[in-house]
Design a protein around this motif. Structure first.
Motif, mmCIF file in Angstrom:
data_model
loop_
_atom_site.group_PDB
_atom_site.id
_atom_site.type_symbol
_atom_site.label_atom_id
_atom_site.label_comp_id
_atom_site.label_asym_id
_atom_site.label_seq_id
_atom_site.Cartn_x
_atom_site.Cartn_y
_atom_site.Cartn_z
ATOM 1 N N ALA A 16 -1.989 -5.271 -10.103
ATOM 2 C CA ALA A 16 -2.645 -4.608 -9.179
ATOM 3 C C ALA A 16 -4.410 -4.702 -9.387
ATOM 4 O O ALA A 16 -5.132 -4.680 -8.591
ATOM 5 C CB ALA A 16 -2.811 -2.944 -9.562
ATOM 6 N N TRP A 59 2.510 -4.260 -13.858
ATOM 7 C CA TRP A 59 2.017 -3.640 -12.754
ATOM 8 C C TRP A 59 0.654 -3.297 -12.641
ATOM 9 O O TRP A 59 -0.201 -3.905 -11.798
ATOM 10 C CB TRP A 59 2.626 -2.329 -12.630
ATOM 11 C CG TRP A 59 2.348 -1.713 -11.076
ATOM 12 C CD1 TRP A 59 1.153 -0.838 -10.978
ATOM 13 C CD2 TRP A 59 2.755 -1.876 -9.824
ATOM 14 N NE1 TRP A 59 1.146 -0.344 -9.821
ATOM 15 C CE2 TRP A 59 2.064 -1.032 -9.000
ATOM 16 C CE3 TRP A 59 3.832 -2.797 -9.408
ATOM 17 C CZ2 TRP A 59 2.344 -1.026 -7.456
ATOM 18 C CZ3 TRP A 59 4.138 -2.809 -8.202
ATOM 19 C CH2 TRP A 59 3.400 -1.977 -7.199
ATOM 20 N N HIS A 60 0.119 -3.086 -13.781
ATOM 21 C CA HIS A 60 -1.451 -2.821 -14.006
ATOM 22 C C HIS A 60 -2.233 -4.134 -13.474
ATOM 23 O O HIS A 60 -3.140 -4.127 -13.123
ATOM 24 C CB HIS A 60 -1.766 -2.281 -15.078
ATOM 25 C CG HIS A 60 -1.707 -0.827 -14.862
ATOM 26 N ND1 HIS A 60 -2.310 0.228 -14.174
ATOM 27 C CD2 HIS A 60 -1.126 -0.046 -15.685
ATOM 28 C CE1 HIS A 60 -1.800 1.433 -14.469
ATOM 29 N NE2 HIS A 60 -1.108 1.510 -15.496
ATOM 30 N N ASN A 120 0.868 -1.320 0.076
ATOM 31 C CA ASN A 120 -0.121 0.059 0.046
ATOM 32 C C ASN A 120 0.765 1.277 0.014
ATOM 33 O O ASN A 120 0.390 2.179 0.025
ATOM 34 C CB ASN A 120 -0.962 0.078 1.149
ATOM 35 C CG ASN A 120 -0.284 -0.018 2.648
ATOM 36 O OD1 ASN A 120 0.905 -0.174 2.548
ATOM 37 N ND2 ASN A 120 -0.978 0.051 3.498
ATOM 38 N N LEU A 123 7.171 4.381 -10.518
ATOM 39 C CA LEU A 123 6.742 3.745 -9.302
ATOM 40 C C LEU A 123 7.285 4.352 -8.294
ATOM 41 O O LEU A 123 8.551 4.593 -7.870
ATOM 42 C CB LEU A 123 7.182 2.406 -9.574
ATOM 43 C CG LEU A 123 6.648 1.489 -8.288
ATOM 44 C CD1 LEU A 123 5.026 1.451 -8.567
ATOM 45 C CD2 LEU A 123 7.113 -0.057 -8.520
ATOM 46 N N GLU A 124 6.294 5.097 -7.420
ATOM 47 C CA GLU A 124 6.709 5.888 -6.431
ATOM 48 C C GLU A 124 6.278 4.773 -4.984
ATOM 49 O O GLU A 124 5.509 4.211 -4.954
ATOM 50 C CB GLU A 124 5.839 7.017 -6.039
ATOM 51 C CG GLU A 124 6.099 8.059 -7.341
ATOM 52 C CD GLU A 124 5.360 9.315 -6.794
ATOM 53 O OE1 GLU A 124 4.571 9.512 -6.027
ATOM 54 O OE2 GLU A 124 5.691 10.389 -7.523
ATOM 55 N N ALA A 156 3.092 1.724 -2.252
ATOM 56 C CA ALA A 156 3.530 1.720 -3.693
ATOM 57 C C ALA A 156 2.481 2.450 -4.560
ATOM 58 O O ALA A 156 1.205 2.022 -4.431
ATOM 59 C CB ALA A 156 3.841 0.641 -4.501
ATOM 60 N N ARG A 157 3.047 3.551 -5.368
ATOM 61 C CA ARG A 157 1.938 3.978 -6.347
ATOM 62 C C ARG A 157 2.542 4.188 -7.579
ATOM 63 O O ARG A 157 3.568 4.718 -7.917
ATOM 64 C CB ARG A 157 1.534 5.474 -5.734
ATOM 65 C CG ARG A 157 0.394 6.274 -6.307
ATOM 66 C CD ARG A 157 -0.028 7.404 -5.853
ATOM 67 N NE ARG A 157 0.901 8.525 -5.752
ATOM 68 C CZ ARG A 157 0.886 9.573 -6.617
ATOM 69 N NH1 ARG A 157 -0.208 9.625 -7.243
ATOM 70 N NH2 ARG A 157 1.716 10.393 -6.510
ATOM 71 N N LEU A 158 1.715 4.036 -8.853
ATOM 72 C CA LEU A 158 2.316 4.122 -10.020
ATOM 73 C C LEU A 158 1.620 5.598 -10.759
ATOM 74 O O LEU A 158 0.390 5.927 -10.341
ATOM 75 C CB LEU A 158 1.664 2.983 -10.957
ATOM 76 C CG LEU A 158 2.093 3.023 -12.607
ATOM 77 C CD1 LEU A 158 3.712 2.449 -12.303
ATOM 78 C CD2 LEU A 158 1.377 2.024 -13.304
ATOM 79 N N VAL A 159 2.695 6.176 -11.201
ATOM 80 C CA VAL A 159 2.486 7.660 -11.634
ATOM 81 C C VAL A 159 2.728 7.451 -13.214
ATOM 82 O O VAL A 159 3.858 7.253 -13.389
ATOM 83 C CB VAL A 159 3.321 8.762 -11.139
ATOM 84 C CG1 VAL A 159 3.079 10.069 -11.507
ATOM 85 C CG2 VAL A 159 3.153 8.729 -9.454
ATOM 86 N N GLY A 184 5.767 7.917 -1.601
ATOM 87 C CA GLY A 184 5.822 9.432 -2.083
ATOM 88 C C GLY A 184 7.141 9.796 -3.019
ATOM 89 O O GLY A 184 7.297 10.704 -3.518
#
Length: 84
Positions: free
Chosen positions: A41, A37-38, A5, A19-20, A7-10, A23
């Protein structure tokens, strides 16, 4: 597989993304890695990702399977995906 949770894809341009983690930029992903990644997810198993990867990028099944496996191993080493 479960995605961390933190990790975030920008999204970026030309299919690339960043991949952040918490932040902070950690990885720059090419279009194939972004696709994988998608799929992760969306709760797709590694085996379920191979055929769509082949169809989308024209890679051989062997290469697609290798790419999925290698990318997941990198993510696991950084605690960004976990086996459920």
């Amino acid at each position: 597989m479960k995605i961390s949770n933190v990790a975030r894809l920008v999204s970026g341009s030309a299919g690339k993304a960043q991949l952040e983690v918490a932040g902070h930029p950690m990885f720059q992903l090419n279009a194939a890695a972004t696709f994988i990644w998608h799929q992760l997810a969306s709760n797709s198993s590694p085996d379920m990702i191979v055929a769509p990867l082949v169809a989308s990028f024209g890679a051989s099944e062997e290469q697609a399977r290798k790419d999925v496996t290698n990318f997941i191993e990198i993510l696991k080493k950084h605690w960004l995906v976990f086996d459920e």
